[in-house]
Write an enzyme that holds these catalytic residues in place. Structure first.
Site, PDB file in Angstrom:
ATOM      1  N   ASP A  93      79.150  46.955  74.013  1.00 59.62           N
ATOM      2  CA  ASP A  93      79.322  45.216  74.824  1.00 59.62           C
ATOM      3  C   ASP A  93      80.879  44.925  74.869  1.00 59.62           C
ATOM      4  O   ASP A  93      80.840  44.218  75.855  1.00 59.62           O
ATOM      5  CB  ASP A  93      78.336  43.709  74.085  1.00 59.62           C
ATOM      6  CG  ASP A  93      78.013  43.472  75.167  1.00 59.62           C
ATOM      7  OD1 ASP A  93      78.405  43.199  76.048  1.00 59.62           O
ATOM      8  OD2 ASP A  93      77.245  42.492  74.508  1.00 59.62           O
ATOM      9  N   LYS A 179      77.121  29.924  69.200  1.00 57.93           N
ATOM     10  CA  LYS A 179      77.321  29.944  69.861  1.00 57.93           C
ATOM     11  C   LYS A 179      78.488  31.168  70.487  1.00 57.93           C
ATOM     12  O   LYS A 179      80.280  31.348  70.564  1.00 57.93           O
ATOM     13  CB  LYS A 179      78.096  28.696  71.709  1.00 57.93           C
ATOM     14  CG  LYS A 179      77.708  29.548  72.491  1.00 57.93           C
ATOM     15  CD  LYS A 179      78.690  29.404  73.951  1.00 57.93           C
ATOM     16  CE  LYS A 179      79.619  29.963  73.894  1.00 57.93           C
ATOM     17  NZ  LYS A 179      80.174  30.935  74.621  1.00 57.93           N
ATOM     18  N   LEU A 183      80.890  37.721  76.900  1.00 58.80           N
ATOM     19  CA  LEU A 183      81.346  38.507  77.312  1.00 58.80           C
ATOM     20  C   LEU A 183      80.614  39.689  76.072  1.00 58.80           C
ATOM     21  O   LEU A 183      80.432  40.792  76.847  1.00 58.80           O
ATOM     22  CB  LEU A 183      83.506  39.022  77.027  1.00 58.80           C
ATOM     23  CG  LEU A 183      83.798  37.954  78.319  1.00 58.80           C
ATOM     24  CD1 LEU A 183      84.743  38.146  78.221  1.00 58.80           C
ATOM     25  CD2 LEU A 183      83.486  38.536  80.158  1.00 58.80           C
ATOM     26  N   GLY A 232      89.588  31.297  68.777  1.00 56.96           N
ATOM     27  CA  GLY A 232      89.500  31.694  70.276  1.00 56.96           C
ATOM     28  C   GLY A 232      91.295  31.295  70.895  1.00 56.96           C
ATOM     29  O   GLY A 232      91.680  31.307  69.980  1.00 56.96           O
ATOM     30  N   SER A 233      90.999  31.110  72.803  1.00 61.66           N
ATOM     31  CA  SER A 233      92.189  30.885  72.957  1.00 61.66           C
ATOM     32  C   SER A 233      92.889  29.544  72.496  1.00 61.66           C
ATOM     33  O   SER A 233      92.044  28.299  72.001  1.00 61.66           O
ATOM     34  CB  SER A 233      92.652  30.697  73.991  1.00 61.66           C
ATOM     35  OG  SER A 233      91.693  29.923  74.616  1.00 61.66           O
ATOM     36  N   THR A 236      91.712  26.255  74.849  1.00 60.84           N
ATOM     37  CA  THR A 236      90.336  26.397  74.713  1.00 60.84           C
ATOM     38  C   THR A 236      89.931  25.425  72.775  1.00 60.84           C
ATOM     39  O   THR A 236      88.884  24.675  72.571  1.00 60.84           O
ATOM     40  CB  THR A 236      89.604  27.109  74.264  1.00 60.84           C
ATOM     41  OG1 THR A 236      88.937  27.596  75.925  1.00 60.84           O
ATOM     42  CG2 THR A 236      87.787  27.506  74.288  1.00 60.84           C
ATOM     43  N   SER A 238      92.261  22.930  72.018  1.00 60.25           N
ATOM     44  CA  SER A 238      92.568  22.115  72.136  1.00 60.25           C
ATOM     45  C   SER A 238      91.542  21.721  73.076  1.00 60.25           C
ATOM     46  O   SER A 238      90.922  20.467  71.845  1.00 60.25           O
ATOM     47  CB  SER A 238      94.229  22.268  72.748  1.00 60.25           C
ATOM     48  OG  SER A 238      93.854  20.745  73.312  1.00 60.25           O
ATOM     49  N   GLU A 254      91.084  28.800  64.385  1.00 62.97           N
ATOM     50  CA  GLU A 254      91.386  29.969  63.951  1.00 62.97           C
ATOM     51  C   GLU A 254      92.422  30.893  65.523  1.00 62.97           C
ATOM     52  O   GLU A 254      91.280  31.367  66.335  1.00 62.97           O
ATOM     53  CB  GLU A 254      90.357  31.096  63.435  1.00 62.97           C
ATOM     54  CG  GLU A 254      91.698  32.064  62.945  1.00 62.97           C
ATOM     55  CD  GLU A 254      92.123  33.579  64.203  1.00 62.97           C
ATOM     56  OE1 GLU A 254      93.263  33.332  64.569  1.00 62.97           O
ATOM     57  OE2 GLU A 254      90.999  34.942  63.186  1.00 62.97           O
ATOM     58  N   CYS A 288      93.584  38.963  66.961  1.00 61.81           N
ATOM     59  CA  CYS A 288      94.683  37.648  67.466  1.00 61.81           C
ATOM     60  C   CYS A 288      95.433  37.926  66.092  1.00 61.81           C
ATOM     61  O   CYS A 288      96.350  37.356  66.430  1.00 61.81           O
ATOM     62  CB  CYS A 288      93.772  36.219  66.785  1.00 61.81           C
ATOM     63  SG  CYS A 288      93.238  37.146  64.577  1.00 61.81           S
ATOM     64  N   GLU A 387     100.941  35.701  74.000  1.00 63.14           N
ATOM     65  CA  GLU A 387     100.344  36.010  73.541  1.00 63.14           C
ATOM     66  C   GLU A 387      98.983  36.632  74.758  1.00 63.14           C
ATOM     67  O   GLU A 387      99.041  36.075  75.979  1.00 63.14           O
ATOM     68  CB  GLU A 387      99.007  35.145  73.377  1.00 63.14           C
ATOM     69  CG  GLU A 387      97.789  36.202  72.227  1.00 63.14           C
ATOM     70  CD  GLU A 387      96.577  36.039  71.406  1.00 63.14           C
ATOM     71  OE1 GLU A 387      95.889  34.279  72.435  1.00 63.14           O
ATOM     72  OE2 GLU A 387      96.560  35.892  70.392  1.00 63.14           O
TER      73      GLU A 387
HETATM   74  P1  NAI Z   1      87.794  31.305  74.875  1.00 60.67           P
HETATM   75  O1  NAI Z   1      88.624  30.844  73.948  1.00 60.67           O
HETATM   76  O2  NAI Z   1      87.754  30.669  75.980  1.00 60.67           O
HETATM   77  O3  NAI Z   1      86.493  31.783  74.896  1.00 60.67           O
HETATM   78  C1  NAI Z   1      86.525  32.088  72.885  1.00 60.67           C
HETATM   79  C2  NAI Z   1      85.358  31.053  72.754  1.00 60.67           C
HETATM   80  O4  NAI Z   1      85.197  29.500  73.135  1.00 60.67           O
HETATM   81  C3  NAI Z   1      83.582  31.625  73.767  1.00 60.67           C
HETATM   82  O5  NAI Z   1      83.299  31.873  73.241  1.00 60.67           O
HETATM   83  C4  NAI Z   1      83.605  30.772  75.212  1.00 60.67           C
HETATM   84  O6  NAI Z   1      82.522  30.622  75.937  1.00 60.67           O
HETATM   85  C5  NAI Z   1      83.759  29.704  74.554  1.00 60.67           C
HETATM   86  N1  NAI Z   1      84.805  28.089  75.235  1.00 60.67           N
HETATM   87  C6  NAI Z   1      85.131  28.394  76.498  1.00 60.67           C
HETATM   88  N2  NAI Z   1      85.338  26.574  76.785  1.00 60.67           N
HETATM   89  C7  NAI Z   1      85.215  26.781  76.294  1.00 60.67           C
HETATM   90  C8  NAI Z   1      84.777  25.367  76.145  1.00 60.67           C
HETATM   91  N3  NAI Z   1      85.602  24.035  77.385  1.00 60.67           N
HETATM   92  N4  NAI Z   1      84.469  24.412  75.148  1.00 60.67           N
HETATM   93  C9  NAI Z   1      83.394  25.650  73.852  1.00 60.67           C
HETATM   94  N5  NAI Z   1      84.053  26.770  73.683  1.00 60.67           N
HETATM   95  C10 NAI Z   1      84.355  27.395  75.554  1.00 60.67           C
HETATM   96  O7  NAI Z   1      88.279  32.934  74.938  1.00 60.67           O
HETATM   97  P2  NAI Z   1      88.694  33.535  76.298  1.00 60.67           P
HETATM   98  O8  NAI Z   1      88.370  33.098  77.854  1.00 60.67           O
HETATM   99  O9  NAI Z   1      87.066  34.413  76.136  1.00 60.67           O
HETATM  100  O10 NAI Z   1      89.972  34.790  76.338  1.00 60.67           O
HETATM  101  C11 NAI Z   1      91.230  34.264  77.401  1.00 60.67           C
HETATM  102  C12 NAI Z   1      92.205  34.429  75.980  1.00 60.67           C
HETATM  103  O11 NAI Z   1      91.976  33.959  74.428  1.00 60.67           O
HETATM  104  C13 NAI Z   1      92.679  36.306  75.705  1.00 60.67           C
HETATM  105  O12 NAI Z   1      93.462  36.308  76.682  1.00 60.67           O
HETATM  106  C14 NAI Z   1      93.110  35.859  74.585  1.00 60.67           C
HETATM  107  O13 NAI Z   1      94.668  35.602  74.592  1.00 60.67           O
HETATM  108  C15 NAI Z   1      92.567  34.157  74.297  1.00 60.67           C
HETATM  109  N6  NAI Z   1      91.336  35.520  72.724  1.00 60.67           N
HETATM  110  C16 NAI Z   1      92.085  35.007  70.974  1.00 60.67           C
HETATM  111  C17 NAI Z   1      91.323  35.527  70.518  1.00 60.67           C
HETATM  112  C18 NAI Z   1      91.606  35.096  69.194  1.00 60.67           C
HETATM  113  O14 NAI Z   1      91.071  35.888  68.558  1.00 60.67           O
HETATM  114  N7  NAI Z   1      92.341  34.280  68.449  1.00 60.67           N
HETATM  115  C19 NAI Z   1      89.525  35.662  70.745  1.00 60.67           C
HETATM  116  C20 NAI Z   1      89.577  35.981  72.462  1.00 60.67           C
HETATM  117  C21 NAI Z   1      90.530  35.626  72.390  1.00 60.67           C
HETATM  118 MG    MG Z   2      80.401  43.304  77.285  1.00 59.81          MG
END
Ligand code: NAI
Ligand code: MG
Length: 493
Positions: A93, A179, A183, A232-233, A236, A238, A254, A288, A387
Site C-alpha cells: 500500500d 480516519k 493513500l 499530517g501537513s 491541513t 491549520s 503533529e 516528518c 518540506e
Molecule cells: P494531508 O495533511 O493533507 O493529509 C493527512 C491526513 O489528513 C489524511 O488522512 C487526509 O485525508 C486528511 N485530510 C486532508 N484534508 C483534510 C481536511 N480538510 N480536513 C480533515 N482531514 C483532512 O497530507 P497529504 O496531502 O497526504 O500530503 C501532503 C504533504 O503533507 C506531504 O507532501 C508532506 O509534506 C506533508 N505530510 C506530512 C506528514 C507528517 O508526518 N508530518 C505526513 C504526511 C504528509
Molecule cells: Mg496505496
C-alpha cells in the site's frame, strides 16, 4: 487481495451510506491494490454516534484500567501474530521496504503493550491528593478520559501512526473514530478487525476510510467529538484547528518539519554519512522528522559530500518486497510529482545536484527516484526552507558553532534536530540551544515509545508517546471537599 469495501462502525462491517468507493494503488506497480469504502458526512455521523454511545453508556470508560490493559495486550498480540502478513500489506500500500514495514509493525504492537502497562497504573494513580492552603478543605485531582476522540492520520507510517493514537486513547478510556489516509487505508482496517477479535466492545474504535475533504473534514467539524488528534501537513493541520475552534475542541497536532543536522569537523566521516543517510533516505524520506537540512563544518565538507555521494549511489532501489531493497517508490503519483518538481526547483535555485533525481534505469513503472544529494544549497532557497517529504537531502557548509545553531533555528518548523561531534560538551550545548521537540546527539531518527514526540513552532501542538501521549486523552478534575464542623458563615451568621 481481499475486499476492503466496508467501514467499521459500532463493531460491524458496514457499506457506506452512499456506497462510494475508491482505489488504493501499489506505488511499485502503479496498479490498483484494492477497492476501499469511501465515507462521507453521513457515515462519519454514524461513526461518531457509535463512539458517543460507547463512551456515554458503554462499559469501556467505566472498566478498570487493568481490564482495558488486557484488551490492549490482545491487540498487540493480534498484530504480532500476523506481523509478516500485515507488513506485506503495508509495503504494497505504501511502498516502503519490507524490513522497515516489519520494524513499524513490531513498534505498533509494542505501542499497544506500552499503553497497556500505563492503563494499569491508572487504577492506582487516577486520583492524587492536592495540598491546599486552607485546612478546612481537602482536594483530590482525578484523571478521566476526555471523551470521544477523532484521529486523522497520514500515509507515511500507516499502522504505526494509528497505534500512536489508538493505543493511548483506548488506555485512557476514550472511544475513537479513526480516519486513515486515502493513500494507505488498508492496515487501519486490519487493525479494526484485530481489535474486534480482541473483544474490544462495539463502538470503542470505529474506522472510516475516505478522502480528507469528504470524510476528514466532517470528522473534524462534528460536534460529537471532544478531542482531535492529527498528524499530517501544516495547511491541513491549520484547517483542523479552525474546525475545532468553533466548538472549542481539544486539539493535538503533529505537523511537518525541515529538521537540521549539524556535523562538526571532529566527527568520524563514515558515521556522519551513515546517520545522514538514515535521517533522510529511510522510509524514502517520507518522515516528518527527516533531517533534511544538513550543516557540515567547512573542514570536512568536501570529503563528506564525496563519501555521501559514493554511498548514496549504492542504495538498492526497487519494489519493497524484493530482497535487499533499501529505497522503495514514493507513495503516490501526486507525491512523486511534488518531489520531482522540488528537485527541478533546487537546480534552478542554484543548488549543486551531486547525485540522483532520475528514474532508475532498471525500473520503468512505479514512482521510483534515485535518492538526491544537493550541496551548496542557498539559505534563502525554497528547497532549504520547505518540506519536500522525499529522498532529497540539502547540505550547506558552516564555520562556527554560533553560525550553525543560528542557521539550524532559522526555520518556521521545530520538530527535530541532530548534532554530531566527538566533543560531548559541545553536543550538550548545541542540543540545548536548538529549538526543536526532539534532539538527537550522534544519531538521527531512533524513536522510542517511552519518550515524548512532538514539535516546537509550526511543527505542532502537544506531545505523543510516553506518559505525555496518555495525557493527551485525559481530562483533569479537582474534587474539593469542605470538612469543617464550623459553618461557612458568609450569608448565614
Ligand atoms: P494531508 O495533511 O493533507 O493529509 C493527512 C491526513 O489528513 C489524511 O488522512 C487526509 O485525508 C486528511 N485530510 C486532508 N484534508 C483534510 C481536511 N480538510 N480536513 C480533515 N482531514 C483532512 O497530507 P497529504 O496531502 O497526504 O500530503 C501532503 C504533504 O503533507 C506531504 O507532501 C508532506 O509534506 C506533508 N505530510 C506530512 C506528514 C507528517 O508526518 N508530518 C505526513 C504526511 C504528509
Ligand atoms: Mg496505496
Amino acid at each position: 487481495m481481499k475486499s476492503y469495501d466496508r467501514l467499521f462502525i459500532d463493531g460491524r462491517w458496514v457499506a457506506p451510506v452512499h456506497n462510494g468507493s475508491f482505489d488504493t494503488i501499489d506505488p511499485s506497480s502503479e496498479l490498483v491494490l484494492a477497492k476501499v469504502a469511501a465515507a462521507t458526512a453521513e457515515d462519519i455521523d454514524l461513526a461518531v454516534q457509535a463512539a458517543r454511545k460507547a463512551f456515554d453508556a458503554g462499559p469501556w470508560p467505566r472498566m478498570r484500567g487493568a481490564e482495558r490493559a488486557a484488551v490492549l495486550r490482545r491487540i498487540g498480540k493480534g498484530i504480532r501474530d500476523r506481523l509478516h502478513e500485515l507488513a506485506e500489506i503495508e509495503v504494497r500500500d505504501n511502498g516502503k521496504p519490507l524490513p522497515e514495514a516489519l520494524w513499524d509493525l513490531g513498534d505498533a504492537a509494542g505501542c499497544f503493550e506500552f499503553y497497556a502497562n500505563l492503563a494499569e497504573t491508572l487504577d492506582d494513580n487516577a486520583e492524587q491528593p492536592v495540598a491546599l492552603s486552607d485546612d478546612r478543605f481537602t482536594s483530590v485531582v482525578r484523571k478521566e478520559p476526555i471523551g470521544v476522540a477523532g484521529a486523522i492520520i497520514p500515509w507515511n507510517f500507516p499502522m504505526l501512526m494509528a497505534a500512536w493514537k489508538v493505543a493511548p486513547a483506548l488506555a485512557a478510556g476514550c472511544t475513537m473514530v479513526l480516519k486513515p489516509s486515502e493513500l494507505t487505508p488498508l492496515t487501519a482496517l486490519e487493525l479494526a478487525g484485530i481489535a474486534a477479535a480482541a473483544d474490544l466492545p462495539p463502538g470503542v474504535l470505529n474506522v472510516v476510510t475516505g478522502f480528507g475533504k469528504d470524510a476528514g473534514a466532517p470528522l473534524s467539524e462534528h460536534p460529537g467529538i471532544d478531542k482531535l488528534a492529527f498528524t499530517g501537513s501544516v495547511p491541513t493541520g491549520s484547517r483542523i484547528m479552525q474546525a475545532a475552534a468553533r466548538d472549542i475542541k481539544n486539539v493535538s497536532l503533529e505537523l511537518g518539519g525541515k529538521s537540521p543536522f549539524i556535523v562538526f569537523d571532529d566527527s568520524d566521516i563514515d558515521a556522519a554519512v551513515e546517520w545522514i543517510m538514515f535521517g533522510i533516505f529511510w522510509n524514502q524520506g517520507e518522515v516528518c522528522s527527516a533531517t533534511s537540512r544538513v550543516l557540515v563544518q567547512r573542514g570536512i565538507y568536501a570529503r563528506l559530500i564525496e563519501r555521501l555521494e559514493e554511498e548514496t549511489r549504492k542504495i538498492t532501489i526497487g519494489n519493497g518486497l524484493d530482497d535487499g531493497v533499501l529505497l522503495g517508490p514514493i507513495v503516490s503519483e501526486g507525491q512523486y510529482d511534488k518531489v520531482r518538481e522540488a528537485v527541478e526547483r533546487g537546480k534552478q535555485e542554484g543548488a549543486r545536484l551531486v547525485t540522483g533525481g532520475a528514474r532508475p534505469a532498471h525500473l520503468d513503472t512505479g514512482y521510483f527516484m534515485e535518492p538526491v544529494v544537493f550541496a551548496d544549497v542557498p539559505e534563502d532557497s525554497w528547497i532549504w526552507r520547505e518540506e519536500i517529504f522525499g529522498p532529497v537531502v540539502c547540505v550547506r557548509p558552516f564555520d562556527t558553532e554560533d553560525e550553525a545553531v543560528q542557521s539550524a533555528n532559522d526555520s518556521r518548523f521545530g520538530l527535530a534536530a541532530a548534532v554530531m561531534s566527538r566533543d560531548d560538551a559541545r553536543c550538550e550545548r548545541v542540543a540545548r540551544a536548538l529549538r526543536a521537540g526532539i534532539v538527537w546527539i550522534n544519531c538521527s531518527q531512533p524513536t522510542f515509545t517511552e519518550a515524548p514526540w512532538g514539535g516546537y513552532k509550526q511543527s505542532g501542538i502537544g506531545r505523543e508517546l510516553g506518559v505525555w501521549g496518555l495525557n493527551n486523552y485525559l481530562e483533569t478534575k479537582q474534587i474539593t471537599r469542605f470538612n469543617s464542623d464550623k459553618p461557612w458563615g458568609w450569608y448565614i451568621k
